[in-house]
Design a protein around this motif. Structure first.
Motif, mmCIF file in Angstrom:
data_model
loop_
_atom_site.group_PDB
_atom_site.id
_atom_site.type_symbol
_atom_site.label_atom_id
_atom_site.label_comp_id
_atom_site.label_asym_id
_atom_site.label_seq_id
_atom_site.Cartn_x
_atom_site.Cartn_y
_atom_site.Cartn_z
ATOM 1 N N LEU A 65 22.851 38.602 41.233
ATOM 2 C CA LEU A 65 22.564 39.279 39.709
ATOM 3 C C LEU A 65 24.256 39.959 38.993
ATOM 4 O O LEU A 65 24.123 39.769 37.947
ATOM 5 C CB LEU A 65 22.211 40.483 40.095
ATOM 6 C CG LEU A 65 20.560 40.492 40.722
ATOM 7 C CD1 LEU A 65 20.281 42.605 41.057
ATOM 8 C CD2 LEU A 65 19.418 40.593 39.193
ATOM 9 N N LEU A 66 24.567 39.855 39.859
ATOM 10 C CA LEU A 66 26.264 40.124 38.923
ATOM 11 C C LEU A 66 26.872 39.014 38.618
ATOM 12 O O LEU A 66 26.864 38.772 36.946
ATOM 13 C CB LEU A 66 27.390 39.966 40.787
ATOM 14 C CG LEU A 66 27.426 41.839 41.297
ATOM 15 C CD1 LEU A 66 28.126 41.824 42.254
ATOM 16 C CD2 LEU A 66 27.829 43.478 39.824
ATOM 17 N N ALA A 67 26.478 38.084 38.822
ATOM 18 C CA ALA A 67 26.823 36.637 38.853
ATOM 19 C C ALA A 67 26.407 36.350 37.020
ATOM 20 O O ALA A 67 27.153 35.601 35.760
ATOM 21 C CB ALA A 67 27.154 35.183 39.439
ATOM 22 N N GLN A 68 25.233 36.595 36.985
ATOM 23 C CA GLN A 68 24.143 36.212 35.747
ATOM 24 C C GLN A 68 23.974 37.689 34.306
ATOM 25 O O GLN A 68 24.646 36.693 33.491
ATOM 26 C CB GLN A 68 22.474 36.232 35.948
ATOM 27 C CG GLN A 68 22.245 35.494 37.395
ATOM 28 C CD GLN A 68 20.646 35.759 38.088
ATOM 29 O OE1 GLN A 68 20.329 37.040 37.552
ATOM 30 N NE2 GLN A 68 20.315 34.551 37.734
ATOM 31 N N SER A 69 25.838 37.851 35.265
ATOM 32 C CA SER A 69 25.637 39.105 33.815
ATOM 33 C C SER A 69 27.003 39.203 33.530
ATOM 34 O O SER A 69 27.762 39.729 33.009
ATOM 35 C CB SER A 69 25.802 40.815 34.110
ATOM 36 O OG SER A 69 24.338 41.189 34.755
ATOM 37 N N GLY A 70 27.568 38.369 34.350
ATOM 38 C CA GLY A 70 29.385 38.109 34.103
ATOM 39 C C GLY A 70 29.792 37.995 35.054
ATOM 40 O O GLY A 70 31.064 38.571 34.289
ATOM 41 N N VAL A 71 29.867 39.404 36.048
ATOM 42 C CA VAL A 71 30.645 40.105 36.228
ATOM 43 C C VAL A 71 31.030 38.945 37.816
ATOM 44 O O VAL A 71 30.614 37.580 38.371
ATOM 45 C CB VAL A 71 30.164 41.021 37.083
ATOM 46 C CG1 VAL A 71 30.980 41.417 37.971
ATOM 47 C CG2 VAL A 71 30.022 41.910 36.412
ATOM 48 N N THR A 72 32.673 39.072 37.996
ATOM 49 C CA THR A 72 33.518 37.381 38.549
ATOM 50 C C THR A 72 33.899 38.503 40.295
ATOM 51 O O THR A 72 34.173 38.166 41.304
ATOM 52 C CB THR A 72 33.917 37.030 37.686
ATOM 53 O OG1 THR A 72 35.039 37.751 37.334
ATOM 54 C CG2 THR A 72 33.710 36.334 36.582
ATOM 55 N N VAL A 73 33.768 39.504 40.257
ATOM 56 C CA VAL A 73 34.443 40.100 41.401
ATOM 57 C C VAL A 73 33.346 41.600 41.624
ATOM 58 O O VAL A 73 33.031 42.120 40.671
ATOM 59 C CB VAL A 73 35.482 40.212 40.839
ATOM 60 C CG1 VAL A 73 36.112 41.879 42.372
ATOM 61 C CG2 VAL A 73 36.486 39.003 40.919
ATOM 62 N N ASN A 74 33.214 41.441 43.028
ATOM 63 C CA ASN A 74 32.372 42.872 43.708
ATOM 64 C C ASN A 74 33.274 43.286 44.514
ATOM 65 O O ASN A 74 33.912 42.528 45.162
ATOM 66 C CB ASN A 74 31.060 42.431 43.509
ATOM 67 C CG ASN A 74 30.320 43.627 44.535
ATOM 68 O OD1 ASN A 74 30.203 44.678 43.824
ATOM 69 N ND2 ASN A 74 29.876 43.568 45.338
ATOM 70 N N PHE A 75 34.037 44.595 44.280
ATOM 71 C CA PHE A 75 34.043 45.340 45.326
ATOM 72 C C PHE A 75 33.484 45.814 46.359
ATOM 73 O O PHE A 75 33.427 47.287 45.985
ATOM 74 C CB PHE A 75 35.680 46.671 44.349
ATOM 75 C CG PHE A 75 36.315 45.715 43.431
ATOM 76 C CD1 PHE A 75 37.227 44.820 43.862
ATOM 77 C CD2 PHE A 75 36.490 46.970 42.472
ATOM 78 C CE1 PHE A 75 37.894 43.984 42.922
ATOM 79 C CE2 PHE A 75 38.347 45.608 41.738
ATOM 80 C CZ PHE A 75 38.543 44.979 42.330
ATOM 81 N N GLY A 76 32.447 45.666 46.756
ATOM 82 C CA GLY A 76 31.245 45.948 47.581
ATOM 83 C C GLY A 76 31.131 46.115 48.576
ATOM 84 O O GLY A 76 29.852 46.541 48.759
ATOM 85 N N VAL A 77 31.795 45.251 49.469
ATOM 86 C CA VAL A 77 31.939 45.403 50.909
ATOM 87 C C VAL A 77 32.255 46.637 51.566
ATOM 88 O O VAL A 77 33.957 45.985 51.493
ATOM 89 C CB VAL A 77 32.687 43.575 51.341
ATOM 90 C CG1 VAL A 77 31.690 43.584 53.159
ATOM 91 C CG2 VAL A 77 31.926 42.509 50.511
ATOM 92 N N VAL A 78 32.158 47.141 51.996
ATOM 93 C CA VAL A 78 32.643 48.409 52.586
ATOM 94 C C VAL A 78 33.023 47.962 54.093
ATOM 95 O O VAL A 78 31.747 47.363 54.989
ATOM 96 C CB VAL A 78 31.784 49.519 52.773
ATOM 97 C CG1 VAL A 78 32.153 51.049 53.558
ATOM 98 C CG2 VAL A 78 32.127 50.131 50.652
ATOM 99 N N ALA A 79 34.022 47.602 54.525
ATOM 100 C CA ALA A 79 34.377 46.913 55.794
ATOM 101 C C ALA A 79 34.666 48.138 56.420
ATOM 102 O O ALA A 79 35.649 47.896 57.928
ATOM 103 C CB ALA A 79 35.656 45.793 56.024
ATOM 104 N N ASP A 80 34.652 49.356 56.426
ATOM 105 C CA ASP A 80 35.068 50.747 57.197
ATOM 106 C C ASP A 80 34.411 50.319 58.489
ATOM 107 O O ASP A 80 33.010 50.556 58.811
ATOM 108 C CB ASP A 80 35.188 51.871 56.964
ATOM 109 C CG ASP A 80 36.248 51.651 55.224
ATOM 110 O OD1 ASP A 80 37.267 51.173 55.024
ATOM 111 O OD2 ASP A 80 35.758 52.222 53.711
ATOM 112 N N VAL A 81 34.465 51.072 59.498
ATOM 113 C CA VAL A 81 34.165 51.354 60.422
ATOM 114 C C VAL A 81 33.723 53.063 60.941
ATOM 115 O O VAL A 81 34.766 53.707 60.412
ATOM 116 C CB VAL A 81 34.147 50.453 62.579
ATOM 117 C CG1 VAL A 81 33.462 51.600 62.854
ATOM 118 C CG2 VAL A 81 34.481 49.449 62.009
#
Length: 399
Positions: free
Chosen positions: A178-194
């Motif tokens: 979905l992001l790529a289809q809209s032209g977004v190339t970077v996702n600050f979206g993986v929360v690796a916090d425990v």
């Protein structure tokens, strides 16, 4: 960045990083790095960077591309290239005017989101000043509590933590597409916090309280997005142990490094091994390691590079959050940006906390810091090279 809930009230294996990005394991001399081995007691069972398979040798062509581009840049252009900015609203023309300043990227926040994918694609196209060296076009699309795309109906970590890891991979594959289809190339979206507990500030956005289970799902989230966007791990070194909302304070913990390795580090290490090309530094203080926030700490940047073996782009969280902490030591956003790059960050997030020209003020401040000797020119060049390598990698991926 402003990561408070934003969902509207109405409604493949990980690909290897591109040649240009991989060349940085040998091309760049990382500053502020010494031995990555801490001296605070015996090792835990957490794997160290030394157990990883060596990265593939970079090709000469990729290395020459990065060197050629960065060597052509003057000091001001290098400084602009390590700044990711923003202007509010949905006017593509305003965004294009800002990006004509040569900034390395643009972060799309809630105020930037239009109602349809087509409108968003028109906005991201306007940001593309030079398609051969595309800017990093980012947003923070986590799912769950933090959603920028109104049409993203995939679950976030609040749901996925209770499902098999394959569900995380599938959800983030759809999200990345979905992001790529809209032209977004970077996702600050993986929360690796425990998360420290179900009562933790970060619990709903994290993959839970168990380091191994969280690591498995972080790996899946990175691999699921890999064909579509560049995934980002956040908030290093881990928000779960440092309780409190970093939008308004500097959360801190006295956790020692050995405990951190066993209880907090595994999801970050898993994401790095899965191929995540970006790690976001949190404004979090682990006082037993360094009293200052990790985003300004040479020691935490060293641990990320030397101990966890990360060779990609290190980005700060929104620098305006430091200002909003109320601590006088961090009241100057430009000074905070300089300190973060000196510490080892490659890309700084500059929103509009200091006014509409925040990104330019920060770029000017980086130039002034080089002239004063506060920021080594080689460190700025190193940061610019890492960002350029990722931008070239994205250009290659889009072909």
């Amino acid at each position: 960045m402003r990561l408070l809930p934003v969902r509207p009230v109405a409604p493949h294996p990980a690909r290897r990083a591109g040649t240009a990005l991989l060349l940085l394991t040998t091309l760049l001399a990382v500053t502020a790095c010494g031995s990555g081995v801490a001296s605070d007691g015996p090792r835990t069972t957490t794997p160290s960077a030394q157990t990883q398979s060596p990265a593939p040798s970079p090709g000469a062509d990729g290395g020459s591309r990065v060197r050629e581009i960065v060597n052509r840049m003057d000091l001001a252009q290098q400084a602009s290239s390590v700044v990711m900015g923003n202007v509010p609203g949905t006017d593509p023309a305003s965004m294009r005017v800002m990006m004509s300043g040569g900034f390395g990227g643009f972060i799309l926040m809630g105020s930037n989101m239009p109602g349809t994918p087509e409108e968003l694609h028109a906005m991201t196209a306007a940001l593309m000043i030079d398609p051969s060296l595309p800017p990093l076009i980012a947003t923070d699309e986590e799912g769950g509590d933090v959603v920028r795309l109104p049409w993203d109906d995939q679950p976030g970590a609040d749901v996925l933590k209770a499902q098999p890891a394959d569900a995380t991979r599938a959800a983030f594959a759809q999200r990345g597409q979905l992001l790529a289809q809209s032209g977004v190339t970077v996702n600050f979206g993986v929360v690796a916090d425990v998360a420290g507990s179900p009562e933790s500030f970060i619990y709903d956005r994290s993959f839970g309280t168990d380091p191994a289970a969280a690591a498995e799902r972080v790996d899946a989230a990175v691999r699921g997005q890999a064909p579509w966007v560049s995934a980002t791990l956040k908030h290093f070194p881990g928000h779960g142990a440092a309780e409190g909302d970093s939008h308004h304070m500097i959360p801190s913990t006295g956790m020692d490094l050995a405990t951190w390795r066993a209880q907090v580090a595994p999801p970050f290490l898993a994401g790095i091994r899965a191929g995540a090309p970006i790690v976001m530094m949190g404004h979090l203080a682990y006082t037993a390691v360094d009293a200052q926030p990790a985003s300004l700490s040479p020691r935490w940047h060293q641990i990320l590079r030397d101990e966890l073996g990360f060779q990609g782009v290190i980005v700060t969280d929104d620098l305006d959050m430091l200002v909003d902490s109320g601590d006088a030591a961090y009241a100057d956003e430009v000074a905070d940006a300089v300190r973060s790059v000196v510490a080892g960050s490659d890309l700084v997030l500059a929103l509009d906390g200091a006014g509409p020209d925040t990104a330019q003020k920060i770029a000017d401040g980086l130039v002034a810091a080089v002239h004063s000797g506060a920021l080594p020119a080689a460190r700025l060049s190193d940061a610019a090279s890492r960002v350029v390598a990722l931008r070239l990698d994205i250009a290659d991926r889009s072909r």
